[in-house]
Write a protein that holds these residues in place. Sequence first.
Motif, PDB file in Angstrom:
ATOM      1  N   UNK A  99      80.809  -8.101   0.386  1.00 40.71           N
ATOM      2  CA  UNK A  99      81.369  -9.445   0.508  1.00 40.71           C
ATOM      3  C   UNK A  99      81.861  -9.974  -0.833  1.00 40.71           C
ATOM      4  N   UNK A 100      81.070  -9.770  -1.889  1.00 40.56           N
ATOM      5  CA  UNK A 100      81.456 -10.292  -3.204  1.00 40.56           C
ATOM      6  C   UNK A 100      82.726  -9.623  -3.711  1.00 40.56           C
ATOM      7  N   UNK A 101      82.851  -8.307  -3.509  1.00 42.85           N
ATOM      8  CA  UNK A 101      84.055  -7.601  -3.952  1.00 42.85           C
ATOM      9  C   UNK A 101      85.283  -8.082  -3.190  1.00 42.85           C
TER      10      UNK A 101
ATOM     11  N   UNK B 141      84.134  -9.707  11.167  1.00 48.28           N
ATOM     12  CA  UNK B 141      83.273  -8.550  11.388  1.00 48.28           C
ATOM     13  C   UNK B 141      81.895  -9.001  11.859  1.00 48.28           C
ATOM     14  N   UNK B 142      81.256  -8.177  12.646  1.00 50.51           N
ATOM     15  CA  UNK B 142      79.886  -8.456  13.070  1.00 50.51           C
ATOM     16  C   UNK B 142      78.961  -8.454  11.861  1.00 50.51           C
ATOM     17  N   UNK B 143      77.870  -9.212  11.911  1.00 50.83           N
ATOM     18  CA  UNK B 143      76.976  -9.291  10.738  1.00 50.83           C
ATOM     19  C   UNK B 143      76.532  -7.934  10.217  1.00 50.83           C
TER      20      UNK B 143
ATOM     21  N   UNK C 213      88.580 -14.494   5.991  1.00 52.34           N
ATOM     22  CA  UNK C 213      87.414 -13.662   6.281  1.00 52.34           C
ATOM     23  C   UNK C 213      86.583 -13.421   5.023  1.00 52.34           C
ATOM     24  N   UNK C 214      86.472 -14.452   4.202  1.00 53.25           N
ATOM     25  CA  UNK C 214      85.719 -14.340   2.959  1.00 53.25           C
ATOM     26  C   UNK C 214      84.251 -13.980   3.198  1.00 53.25           C
ATOM     27  N   UNK C 215      83.675 -14.473   4.279  1.00 49.27           N
ATOM     28  CA  UNK C 215      82.243 -14.262   4.538  1.00 49.27           C
ATOM     29  C   UNK C 215      82.000 -13.295   5.689  1.00 49.27           C
ATOM     30  N   UNK C 216      83.050 -12.683   6.204  1.00 50.62           N
ATOM     31  CA  UNK C 216      82.878 -11.747   7.324  1.00 50.62           C
ATOM     32  C   UNK C 216      83.828 -10.580   7.164  1.00 50.62           C
ATOM     33  N   UNK C 217      83.805  -9.959   6.001  1.00 53.83           N
ATOM     34  CA  UNK C 217      84.736  -8.870   5.692  1.00 53.83           C
ATOM     35  C   UNK C 217      84.150  -7.530   6.115  1.00 53.83           C
ATOM     36  N   UNK C 218      84.928  -6.785   6.883  1.00 55.41           N
ATOM     37  CA  UNK C 218      84.554  -5.448   7.306  1.00 55.41           C
ATOM     38  C   UNK C 218      85.547  -4.419   6.799  1.00 55.41           C
ATOM     39  N   UNK C 219      85.439  -3.176   7.251  1.00 53.51           N
ATOM     40  CA  UNK C 219      86.364  -2.124   6.785  1.00 53.51           C
ATOM     41  C   UNK C 219      87.827  -2.445   7.058  1.00 53.51           C
ATOM     42  N   UNK C 220      88.144  -3.046   8.234  1.00 53.60           N
ATOM     43  CA  UNK C 220      89.533  -3.334   8.546  1.00 53.60           C
ATOM     44  C   UNK C 220      90.112  -4.415   7.634  1.00 53.60           C
TER      45      UNK C 220
END
Length: 273
Positions: A163-165, A155-157, A193-200
Amino acid sequence: MDLPPGFKNRGGKGKVCGLRKSLYGLKQSSRAWFERFGRVIKSHGYNQGQADHTMFYRHTDGDKVAILIVYVDDIILTGDDSNEIERLKKILAKEFKIKDLGNLKYFLGMEFARSNKGIFVSQRKYILDLLGEIGLLRCKAAETPIEPNLILQPANPEEVINREQYQRLVGKLLSLSHTWPNIAFATSVVCQFMHSSGPEHFEAVYKFLRYLKGTPGKGLLFGGYGNLQVEIYTDADWAGSVIDRRSTSGYCTFVEGNLVTWRCKKQSVVARE
Protein backbone atom coordinates in the motif's frame (compact mmCIF):
# COMPACT_ATOMS: atom_id res chain seq x y z
CA MET A 1 24.70 16.47 18.57
CA ASP A 2 28.29 16.68 17.39
CA LEU A 3 29.96 20.05 17.41
CA PRO A 4 30.59 21.48 13.92
CA PRO A 5 34.14 21.37 12.52
CA GLY A 6 36.24 24.34 13.56
CA PHE A 7 34.24 25.07 16.71
CA LYS A 8 36.45 25.79 19.71
CA ASN A 9 34.89 24.95 23.01
CA ARG A 10 36.36 27.58 25.32
CA GLY A 11 33.92 26.97 28.13
CA GLY A 12 35.11 23.48 28.98
CA LYS A 13 33.09 20.28 28.96
CA GLY A 14 29.35 20.01 29.35
CA LYS A 15 28.46 22.72 26.87
CA VAL A 16 25.55 22.28 24.46
CA CYS A 17 24.38 24.03 21.27
CA GLY A 18 21.26 26.15 21.58
CA LEU A 19 18.89 26.20 18.57
CA ARG A 20 18.03 29.80 17.64
CA LYS A 21 16.40 29.42 14.24
CA SER A 22 14.98 26.48 12.29
CA LEU A 23 13.00 26.39 9.07
CA TYR A 24 12.74 22.62 8.68
CA GLY A 25 11.77 19.95 11.18
CA LEU A 26 9.64 21.94 13.61
CA LYS A 27 5.87 21.75 13.24
CA GLN A 28 5.22 25.47 13.69
CA SER A 29 8.30 26.76 11.86
CA SER A 30 6.70 26.82 8.40
CA ARG A 31 3.65 28.71 9.66
CA ALA A 32 5.76 31.23 11.57
CA TRP A 33 8.00 31.74 8.56
CA PHE A 34 5.08 32.30 6.16
CA GLU A 35 3.39 34.74 8.56
CA ARG A 36 6.61 36.72 8.83
CA PHE A 37 7.13 36.66 5.07
CA GLY A 38 3.55 37.62 4.27
CA ARG A 39 3.60 40.46 6.77
CA VAL A 40 6.67 41.98 5.13
CA ILE A 41 5.34 41.63 1.58
CA LYS A 42 1.89 43.05 2.37
CA SER A 43 3.43 46.01 4.20
CA HIS A 44 4.88 47.14 0.86
CA GLY A 45 1.56 47.33 -0.96
CA TYR A 46 1.12 43.72 -2.10
CA ASN A 47 -2.16 41.82 -1.96
CA GLN A 48 -2.44 38.15 -1.12
CA GLY A 49 -4.24 35.92 -3.63
CA GLN A 50 -7.51 34.38 -2.48
CA ALA A 51 -7.40 31.30 -4.72
CA ASP A 52 -3.70 30.71 -3.98
CA HIS A 53 -2.45 32.11 -0.67
CA THR A 54 1.19 31.65 -1.71
CA MET A 55 0.80 34.31 -4.42
CA PHE A 56 1.18 38.04 -3.81
CA TYR A 57 0.61 40.72 -6.44
CA ARG A 58 0.75 44.48 -6.81
CA HIS A 59 -0.69 46.65 -9.57
CA THR A 60 1.40 49.69 -10.47
CA ASP A 61 0.95 52.70 -12.70
CA GLY A 62 0.12 52.02 -16.33
CA ASP A 63 -1.84 48.83 -15.61
CA LYS A 64 1.33 46.91 -14.94
CA VAL A 65 1.63 44.15 -12.38
CA ALA A 66 4.31 42.43 -10.31
CA ILE A 67 3.68 38.91 -8.97
CA LEU A 68 5.49 36.95 -6.29
CA ILE A 69 4.99 33.23 -5.63
CA VAL A 70 6.62 31.50 -2.66
CA TYR A 71 6.97 27.83 -1.72
CA VAL A 72 8.75 27.44 1.64
CA ASP A 73 11.96 29.31 0.77
CA ASP A 74 11.79 29.14 -3.05
CA ILE A 75 10.49 32.35 -4.62
CA ILE A 76 9.46 33.32 -8.16
CA LEU A 77 9.17 36.95 -9.27
CA THR A 78 7.37 37.74 -12.49
CA GLY A 79 5.31 40.48 -14.14
CA ASP A 80 5.59 43.23 -16.72
CA ASP A 81 6.89 45.95 -14.38
CA SER A 82 10.67 45.49 -14.29
CA ASN A 83 11.20 48.51 -12.02
CA GLU A 84 8.83 47.14 -9.40
CA ILE A 85 10.49 43.72 -9.57
CA GLU A 86 13.90 45.30 -8.92
CA ARG A 87 12.43 47.25 -6.00
CA LEU A 88 10.96 44.05 -4.60
CA LYS A 89 14.34 42.33 -4.84
CA LYS A 90 15.90 45.06 -2.72
CA ILE A 91 13.11 44.75 -0.15
CA LEU A 92 13.63 40.99 0.11
CA ALA A 93 17.41 41.37 0.36
CA LYS A 94 16.97 43.85 3.20
CA GLU A 95 14.56 41.68 5.20
CA PHE A 96 15.90 38.19 4.42
CA LYS A 97 19.00 36.40 3.26
CA ILE A 98 18.31 35.68 -0.40
CA LYS A 99 20.20 34.72 -3.54
CA ASP A 100 19.19 35.88 -7.01
CA LEU A 101 19.41 32.88 -9.37
CA GLY A 102 18.56 34.87 -12.50
CA ASN A 103 16.00 33.72 -15.06
CA LEU A 104 13.76 30.88 -13.95
CA LYS A 105 15.09 27.49 -15.09
CA TYR A 106 13.98 24.95 -12.47
CA PHE A 107 11.28 25.09 -9.81
CA LEU A 108 9.71 22.24 -7.81
CA GLY A 109 10.59 19.60 -10.38
CA MET A 110 9.49 21.74 -13.35
CA GLU A 111 11.95 22.87 -16.03
CA PHE A 112 11.56 26.16 -17.91
CA ALA A 113 13.09 26.93 -21.31
CA ARG A 114 12.72 30.19 -23.27
CA SER A 115 12.70 30.71 -27.02
CA ASN A 116 11.25 33.09 -29.60
CA LYS A 117 8.01 31.08 -29.54
CA GLY A 118 7.49 31.46 -25.79
CA ILE A 119 8.19 29.61 -22.54
CA PHE A 120 8.23 25.80 -22.50
CA VAL A 121 7.50 23.99 -19.23
CA SER A 122 8.31 20.31 -18.75
CA GLN A 123 9.30 17.76 -16.10
CA ARG A 124 11.76 15.67 -18.07
CA LYS A 125 14.35 15.25 -15.31
CA TYR A 126 11.64 14.42 -12.78
CA ILE A 127 10.30 11.65 -15.06
CA LEU A 128 13.72 10.17 -15.77
CA ASP A 129 14.61 10.18 -12.07
CA LEU A 130 11.31 8.42 -11.28
CA LEU A 131 11.87 5.76 -13.93
CA GLY A 132 15.43 5.23 -12.76
CA GLU A 133 14.27 4.88 -9.15
CA ILE A 134 11.92 1.99 -9.97
CA GLY A 135 14.12 0.41 -12.67
CA LEU A 136 12.06 1.21 -15.78
CA LEU A 137 14.53 3.31 -17.74
CA ARG A 138 14.98 0.52 -20.32
CA CYS A 139 11.36 -0.63 -20.44
CA LYS A 140 9.27 -0.73 -23.60
CA ALA A 141 7.20 2.42 -23.98
CA ALA A 142 3.39 2.29 -24.01
CA GLU A 143 1.24 4.30 -26.43
CA THR A 144 -1.44 5.34 -23.91
CA PRO A 145 -1.31 6.08 -20.16
CA ILE A 146 -4.22 3.74 -19.42
CA GLU A 147 -6.12 0.97 -21.19
CA PRO A 148 -9.31 2.20 -22.90
CA ASN A 149 -12.45 1.35 -20.94
CA LEU A 150 -10.39 -0.05 -18.08
CA ILE A 151 -12.54 -0.96 -15.09
CA LEU A 152 -10.80 -1.16 -11.71
CA GLN A 153 -12.38 -2.13 -8.43
CA PRO A 154 -11.02 -2.05 -4.87
CA ALA A 155 -8.99 -5.11 -3.99
CA ASN A 156 -10.20 -7.43 -1.26
CA PRO A 157 -8.47 -6.92 2.10
CA GLU A 158 -6.49 -10.14 1.73
CA GLU A 159 -5.31 -9.09 -1.77
CA VAL A 160 -4.00 -5.63 -0.81
CA ILE A 161 -0.24 -5.43 -1.43
CA ASN A 162 2.43 -2.76 -0.93
CA ARG A 163 0.00 0.00 0.00
CA GLU A 164 2.75 2.47 0.91
CA GLN A 165 4.62 1.88 -2.36
CA TYR A 166 1.44 2.36 -4.38
CA GLN A 167 0.64 5.60 -2.57
CA ARG A 168 4.17 6.89 -3.18
CA LEU A 169 4.05 6.11 -6.92
CA VAL A 170 0.62 7.67 -7.39
CA GLY A 171 1.74 10.73 -5.43
CA LYS A 172 4.61 11.19 -7.87
CA LEU A 173 2.19 10.85 -10.79
CA LEU A 174 0.01 13.56 -9.26
CA SER A 175 3.04 15.86 -9.28
CA LEU A 176 3.40 15.28 -13.02
CA SER A 177 -0.13 16.53 -13.66
CA HIS A 178 1.20 20.11 -13.30
CA THR A 179 2.57 19.95 -16.84
CA TRP A 180 0.81 16.91 -18.31
CA PRO A 181 -2.91 17.63 -18.85
CA ASN A 182 -3.29 14.48 -20.97
CA ILE A 183 -2.74 12.26 -17.91
CA ALA A 184 -5.40 13.95 -15.77
CA PHE A 185 -8.01 11.25 -16.34
CA ALA A 186 -5.62 8.33 -15.86
CA THR A 187 -4.33 9.92 -12.64
CA SER A 188 -7.87 10.38 -11.32
CA VAL A 189 -8.52 6.67 -11.92
CA VAL A 190 -5.47 5.20 -10.17
CA CYS A 191 -5.63 7.59 -7.19
CA GLN A 192 -9.05 6.21 -6.18
CA PHE A 193 -7.43 3.03 -4.82
CA MET A 194 -4.83 4.43 -2.44
CA HIS A 195 -5.96 2.12 0.39
CA SER A 196 -7.11 -0.87 -1.66
CA SER A 197 -4.34 -1.50 -4.18
CA GLY A 198 -3.97 -4.97 -5.64
CA PRO A 199 -1.93 -6.49 -8.49
CA GLU A 200 -4.23 -5.06 -11.18
CA HIS A 201 -3.78 -1.55 -9.78
CA PHE A 202 0.01 -1.86 -9.85
CA GLU A 203 -0.24 -3.11 -13.43
CA ALA A 204 -2.20 0.02 -14.35
CA VAL A 205 0.39 2.27 -12.67
CA TYR A 206 3.31 0.53 -14.40
CA LYS A 207 1.60 0.97 -17.77
CA PHE A 208 1.26 4.63 -16.83
CA LEU A 209 5.01 4.78 -16.20
CA ARG A 210 5.80 3.02 -19.49
CA TYR A 211 3.80 5.71 -21.27
CA LEU A 212 5.96 8.38 -19.62
CA LYS A 213 9.06 6.50 -20.79
CA GLY A 214 8.12 7.15 -24.41
CA THR A 215 7.49 10.88 -24.04
CA PRO A 216 9.57 12.33 -21.15
CA GLY A 217 10.16 15.65 -22.92
CA LYS A 218 6.53 16.61 -23.43
CA GLY A 219 5.23 19.73 -21.74
CA LEU A 220 3.36 22.98 -22.20
CA LEU A 221 4.29 25.92 -24.43
CA PHE A 222 3.10 29.37 -23.36
CA GLY A 223 3.36 31.94 -26.13
CA GLY A 224 1.90 35.32 -26.96
CA TYR A 225 -0.60 35.16 -29.78
CA GLY A 226 -2.10 38.65 -29.38
CA ASN A 227 -5.57 37.29 -28.68
CA LEU A 228 -7.03 37.55 -25.17
CA GLN A 229 -9.96 35.27 -25.94
CA VAL A 230 -10.90 32.83 -23.18
CA GLU A 231 -12.07 29.35 -24.22
CA ILE A 232 -13.41 26.66 -21.90
CA TYR A 233 -14.16 23.05 -22.79
CA THR A 234 -15.88 20.56 -20.51
CA ASP A 235 -17.21 17.02 -20.72
CA ALA A 236 -18.41 14.20 -18.47
CA ASP A 237 -19.29 10.54 -18.75
CA TRP A 238 -22.56 9.12 -17.47
CA ALA A 239 -22.26 7.02 -14.32
CA GLY A 240 -18.88 5.81 -15.48
CA SER A 241 -17.88 4.34 -12.13
CA VAL A 242 -19.11 0.79 -11.60
CA ILE A 243 -18.41 1.11 -7.88
CA ASP A 244 -20.66 4.01 -6.85
CA ARG A 245 -22.34 5.02 -10.17
CA ARG A 246 -20.80 8.47 -10.08
CA SER A 247 -19.80 10.40 -13.17
CA THR A 248 -16.35 11.77 -13.93
CA SER A 249 -16.19 15.30 -15.28
CA GLY A 250 -13.33 17.30 -16.70
CA TYR A 251 -12.57 20.75 -18.07
CA CYS A 252 -9.77 22.78 -19.60
CA THR A 253 -9.36 26.53 -20.02
CA PHE A 254 -7.41 28.38 -22.70
CA VAL A 255 -6.37 32.03 -22.41
CA GLU A 256 -4.79 33.60 -25.48
CA GLY A 257 -4.49 30.12 -26.96
CA ASN A 258 -2.53 28.82 -23.94
CA LEU A 259 -3.78 26.02 -21.74
CA VAL A 260 -3.83 27.47 -18.20
CA THR A 261 -6.15 25.28 -16.10
CA TRP A 262 -7.47 21.75 -16.36
CA ARG A 263 -9.00 19.16 -14.06
CA CYS A 264 -10.54 15.71 -14.06
CA LYS A 265 -12.55 14.65 -11.02
CA LYS A 266 -15.26 12.24 -10.01
CA GLN A 267 -18.45 14.10 -9.20
CA SER A 268 -19.67 14.20 -5.60
CA VAL A 269 -23.25 13.21 -6.45
CA VAL A 270 -24.67 9.99 -7.84
CA ALA A 271 -26.02 9.99 -11.38
CA ARG A 272 -29.64 8.81 -11.56
CA GLU A 273 -31.88 8.10 -14.52
